[in-house]
Write a protein that holds these residues in place. Structure first.
Motif, PDB file in Angstrom:
ATOM      1  N   ARG A   1      16.713   7.843  11.252  1.00 40.98           N
ATOM      2  CA  ARG A   1      16.001   9.117  11.326  1.00 40.98           C
ATOM      3  C   ARG A   1      15.197   9.322  10.053  1.00 40.98           C
ATOM      4  N   SER A   2      15.613   8.658   8.981  1.00 33.90           N
ATOM      5  CA  SER A   2      14.872   8.829   7.731  1.00 33.90           C
ATOM      6  C   SER A   2      13.648   7.924   7.752  1.00 33.90           C
ATOM      7  N   LYS A   3      12.532   8.458   7.252  1.00 28.95           N
ATOM      8  CA  LYS A   3      11.287   7.698   7.239  1.00 28.95           C
ATOM      9  C   LYS A   3      11.443   6.449   6.388  1.00 28.95           C
ATOM     10  N   PHE A   4      12.228   6.597   5.304  1.00 36.94           N
ATOM     11  CA  PHE A   4      12.421   5.497   4.366  1.00 36.94           C
ATOM     12  C   PHE A   4      12.958   4.250   5.071  1.00 36.94           C
ATOM     13  N   SER A   5      14.033   4.409   5.832  1.00 37.24           N
ATOM     14  CA  SER A   5      14.585   3.213   6.466  1.00 37.24           C
ATOM     15  C   SER A   5      13.796   2.807   7.701  1.00 37.24           C
ATOM     16  N   PHE A   6      13.205   3.792   8.402  1.00 41.52           N
ATOM     17  CA  PHE A   6      12.419   3.410   9.581  1.00 41.52           C
ATOM     18  C   PHE A   6      11.241   2.545   9.163  1.00 41.52           C
TER      19      PHE A   6
ATOM     20  N   ASP B   1       7.519  10.553   1.187  1.00 42.15           N
ATOM     21  CA  ASP B   1       7.628  10.657   2.641  1.00 42.15           C
ATOM     22  C   ASP B   1       6.282  10.680   3.344  1.00 42.15           C
ATOM     23  N   TYR B   2       5.327  11.391   2.744  1.00 38.52           N
ATOM     24  CA  TYR B   2       4.023  11.550   3.398  1.00 38.52           C
ATOM     25  C   TYR B   2       3.330  10.198   3.554  1.00 38.52           C
ATOM     26  N   VAL B   3       3.287   9.444   2.465  1.00 38.16           N
ATOM     27  CA  VAL B   3       2.653   8.125   2.499  1.00 38.16           C
ATOM     28  C   VAL B   3       3.412   7.207   3.449  1.00 38.16           C
ATOM     29  N   THR B   4       4.743   7.299   3.437  1.00 38.40           N
ATOM     30  CA  THR B   4       5.545   6.454   4.320  1.00 38.40           C
ATOM     31  C   THR B   4       5.232   6.759   5.775  1.00 38.40           C
ATOM     32  N   HIS B   5       5.162   8.047   6.088  1.00 36.35           N
ATOM     33  CA  HIS B   5       4.849   8.431   7.475  1.00 36.35           C
ATOM     34  C   HIS B   5       3.496   7.866   7.887  1.00 36.35           C
TER      35      HIS B   5
ATOM     36  N   ALA C   1       1.775 -10.450   2.798  1.00 33.58           N
ATOM     37  CA  ALA C   1       1.461  -9.060   3.138  1.00 33.58           C
ATOM     38  C   ALA C   1       2.747  -8.250   3.241  1.00 33.58           C
ATOM     39  N   PHE C   2       3.751  -8.873   3.844  1.00 39.44           N
ATOM     40  CA  PHE C   2       5.048  -8.228   4.025  1.00 39.44           C
ATOM     41  C   PHE C   2       5.639  -7.816   2.677  1.00 39.44           C
ATOM     42  N   ILE C   3       5.644  -8.761   1.742  1.00 39.53           N
ATOM     43  CA  ILE C   3       6.226  -8.495   0.429  1.00 39.53           C
ATOM     44  C   ILE C   3       5.428  -7.424  -0.310  1.00 39.53           C
ATOM     45  N   LEU C   4       4.076  -7.502  -0.175  1.00 36.43           N
ATOM     46  CA  LEU C   4       3.228  -6.519  -0.845  1.00 36.43           C
ATOM     47  C   LEU C   4       3.501  -5.108  -0.340  1.00 36.43           C
ATOM     48  N   LEU C   5       3.828  -5.006   0.958  1.00 39.50           N
ATOM     49  CA  LEU C   5       3.993  -3.682   1.542  1.00 39.50           C
ATOM     50  C   LEU C   5       5.401  -3.130   1.350  1.00 39.50           C
ATOM     51  N   LEU C   6       6.326  -3.979   0.880  1.00 37.26           N
ATOM     52  CA  LEU C   6       7.721  -3.554   0.788  1.00 37.26           C
ATOM     53  C   LEU C   6       7.963  -2.284  -0.047  1.00 37.26           C
ATOM     54  N   PRO C   7       7.355  -2.153  -1.251  1.00 35.33           N
ATOM     55  CA  PRO C   7       7.715  -0.981  -2.079  1.00 35.33           C
ATOM     56  C   PRO C   7       7.020   0.313  -1.683  1.00 35.33           C
TER      57      PRO C   7
END
Lengths: 317, 302
Positions: free
Chosen positions: A158-163, A31-35, A19-25
């Protein structure tokens, strides 16, 4: 001995790794989807933690958001007033939340059903009123803005990407830990209390101890996710402890399918996405939300996960 | 502290207590007869207030005269919801066995009523909008002055009188009529009641009607005093549960007593600790009662 549990742990760990690997990309989607994904993960921890109490131990709680709020405020105040590292603050938030869980758990030992529901509801209301009225500490109804982000060394969290990646890691660890607890002797004892308290007592289970333990474990993880939320959104307010928040967490746990841990994860994802999808129909949003709860509870009482299991059994014949 | 203020707050608390008692009695009856913790109870209170407002706007006249009409209408809504949502589940429940099964049923019912509550609040929001509305009544502006500098609006006095009368009527109904006795029998032992020929499912309908119309009546008579808005029921349902638990779940007299107790305690609590802690006072009383008498002051069921 080690063989069986070791095998099982390995098998579960494999699923989590997958699951972890599947969710990685996922953050590549923007940003919206990441949030949204981050919010789902934070709610997943909270809904799964509530499942220990509701699904495994059979104790209904309508005040779980209070522990979430306690975790958030503890971590925020520690990091802003005393300069404590948010990482330590989040841990302290979890611990203080579980201390409150202990405080609520002991008097709630004899209560069940609606009695417990209302006591926990009252606890949530009292916590919210405290957060509003102790304004020298909490800034009252205004809430606290400008909370420091999590320090991430070279990463700017602070960036959604790294959070996202930090949240994914922490959520995996938290959910995996909850999973192992539910599969351990503790989980089995809790289930025996749910199934028949008197029978559990008669075979020598220390029922009060384990009931309080369920409160402590459950509220600890709720506090953790509250702290994470605070340092992610970087603004908190007493509304975090509102009854509507507790109900929304409980809906995730129960609509997803309680007593399964996987169910609450599905519930958190589905209800968060549903809320987003319904956003254009602003006014009718809760009409649909409420109707969904009624329909699921009337026709699929074991929740979405139960329904999926039912379907997969059908398909396999 | 001025003695006038104290006396005034005491009387206001008791008046409010009458309303709490009326809302609480409806909730406790549903629990006693149907074993249903109805978290949507406040929504019937809210619907009653809005319907009364709609009736006042459409027909003219005073809310205190039109309140019974809206109470009956909401009662019928209650019956409809009971038939639509709960009835088939009760038939299912008859076959359930074991403590865990009951817990799951309990949880399922609680979630169902929570879902209904969310749905009904939004329905009111769509129909009437979020802005608090005051129901116009000639009684609100009438101030009754008593000796000693005390003064109350006639609307409050009316609300108290209506609440008290409805409680007395209900009590008499349960004591002397055949249906009332059947309700009490079902509450005591559903299977024994069914055995002597009582149609318990019909009793559920009647109970639902009484409970929801009582809540609607309370909402209607408070409408002219406080404002009417979609989430007004949410504030009330928590209070109503506090009243019901303090009095003992399923115990009618307990709820009435607890209603007055909580009303009084809130008034005094507001006086001594400041109004922002009013709500805490009610919950503290409930927690103390649960600690020392887990079944409520007059005893109830688990």
């Amino acid at each position: 001995m080690l063989g069986i549990t070791g095998d099982l742990a390995l098998r579960i760990a494999k699923y989590y790794a997958l699951a972890f690997i599947l969710l990685l990309p996922l953050p590549l989607a923007g940003d919206y989807v990441t949030h949204l994904a981050i919010m789902i993960m934070l709610y997943s921890i909270t809904a799964a933690s509530l499942d220990i109490l509701v699904g495994y131990t059979g104790r209904l709680s309508l005040g779980h958001a209070a522990f979430y709020a306690i975790g958030a405020y503890t971590s925020t105040l520690l990091s802003m007033n005393l300069g404590v590292s948010p990482w330590v603050g989040i841990l302290a938030g979890g611990m203080l939340a579980s201390l409150f869980g202990l405080v609520l758990g002991i008097p709630s030992l004899k209560l069940r059903g609606p009695y417990l529901a209302i006591s926990t509801l009252g606890f949530g209301v009292i916590v919210q009123l405290m957060l509003i009225n102790l304004d020298w500490l909490t800034r009252g109804p205004l809430g606290i803005p400008g909370i420091p982000p999590l320090p991430g060394g070279p990463l700017d969290l602070r960036s959604k990407f790294s959070f996202y990646y930090v949240a994914l890691m922490l959520t995996s660890v938290a959910v995996y830990t909850l999973h192992m607890i539910s599969r351990s002797r503790i989980g089995k004892v809790l289930m025996s209390i749910r199934e028949d308290e008197d029978a559990a007592l008669s075979v020598g289970v220390n029922v009060p101890l384990f009931k309080v333990l369920a409160f402590i474990i459950s509220t600890f993880f709720a506090g953790l996710s509250g702290g994470l939320y605070a340092h992610y959104i970087r603004y908190i307010s007493p509304a975090m402890s509102a009854l509507s928040e507790s109900i929304s967490i409980l809906s995730m746990t129960i609509i997803g399918g309680f007593g399964t841990l996987t169910g609450p994860l599905m519930g958190a994802a589905m209800l968060t996405i549903l809320q987003e999808l319904l956003r254009p129909y602003l006014e009718y949003r809760y009409l649909i939300y409420g109707a969904l709860i009624v329909i699921v509870m009337k026709f699929f009482p074991s929740g979405i996960y139960g329904f999926v299991q039912f379907l997969s059994r059908k398909v396999r014949g | 502290m001025q003695p006038t203020l104290f006396i005034e707050q005491t009387i206001l608390g008791l008046m409010m207590g009458g309303i709490y008692a009326a809302v609480g009695v409806g909730l406790t009856m549903i629990f006693g007869v149907m074993r249903l913790s109805n978290f949507a109870h406040g929504e019937f209170y809210m619907l009653g207030a809005f319907l009364t407002y709609a009736l006042v706007m459409a027909l003219g006249g005073d809310p205190y005269l039109l309140a019974p009409l809206s109470a009956i209408a909401v009662g019928l809504v209650g019956i409809a919801l009971n038939k639509l949502v709960f009835l088939s589940l009760y038939k299912e429940l008859r076959e359930a066995k074991g403590a865990a099964a009951f817990f799951f049923q309990d949880l399922r019912f609680i979630m169902l009523t929570i879902g209904l509550s969310i749905l009904l609040v939004d329905l009111a929001l769509v129909v009437w909008g979020p802005i608090p509305i005051a129901i116009p009544s000639v009684f609100t502006s009438h101030i009754v002055r008593l000796p000693g500098g005390l003064s109350f609006s006639l609307a409050r006095i009316m609300a108290f009188i209506v609440a008290t009368i409805s409680l007395i009527v209900l009590y008499t109904f349960l004591k002397i009529t055949k249906t009332g006795k059947a309700i009490r029998a079902t509450s005591q032992n559903p299977s024994a009641a069914a055995l002597v020929g009582i149609n318990t499912y019909r009793i559920y309908d009647v109970t639902m009607f009484i409970s929801t119309s009582l809540a609607a009546l309370s909402g209607s008579i408070l409408g002219p005093i406080y404002n009417v808005y979609p989430t007004m029921g949410l504030d009330v349902v928590a209070k109503a549960f506090v009243v019901v638990i303090t009095g003992g779940m399923g115990n009618l007299m307990g709820s009435i007593l607890a209603g007055f107790l909580i009303g009084l305690a809130e008034s005094w609590g507001g006086l001594f600790f400041g109004t922002e802690y009013r709500q805490v006072v009610a919950f503290l009383i409930m927690i103390l009662v649960l600690w020392f008498r887990p079944r409520g002051i007059l005893g109830g069921r688990s």
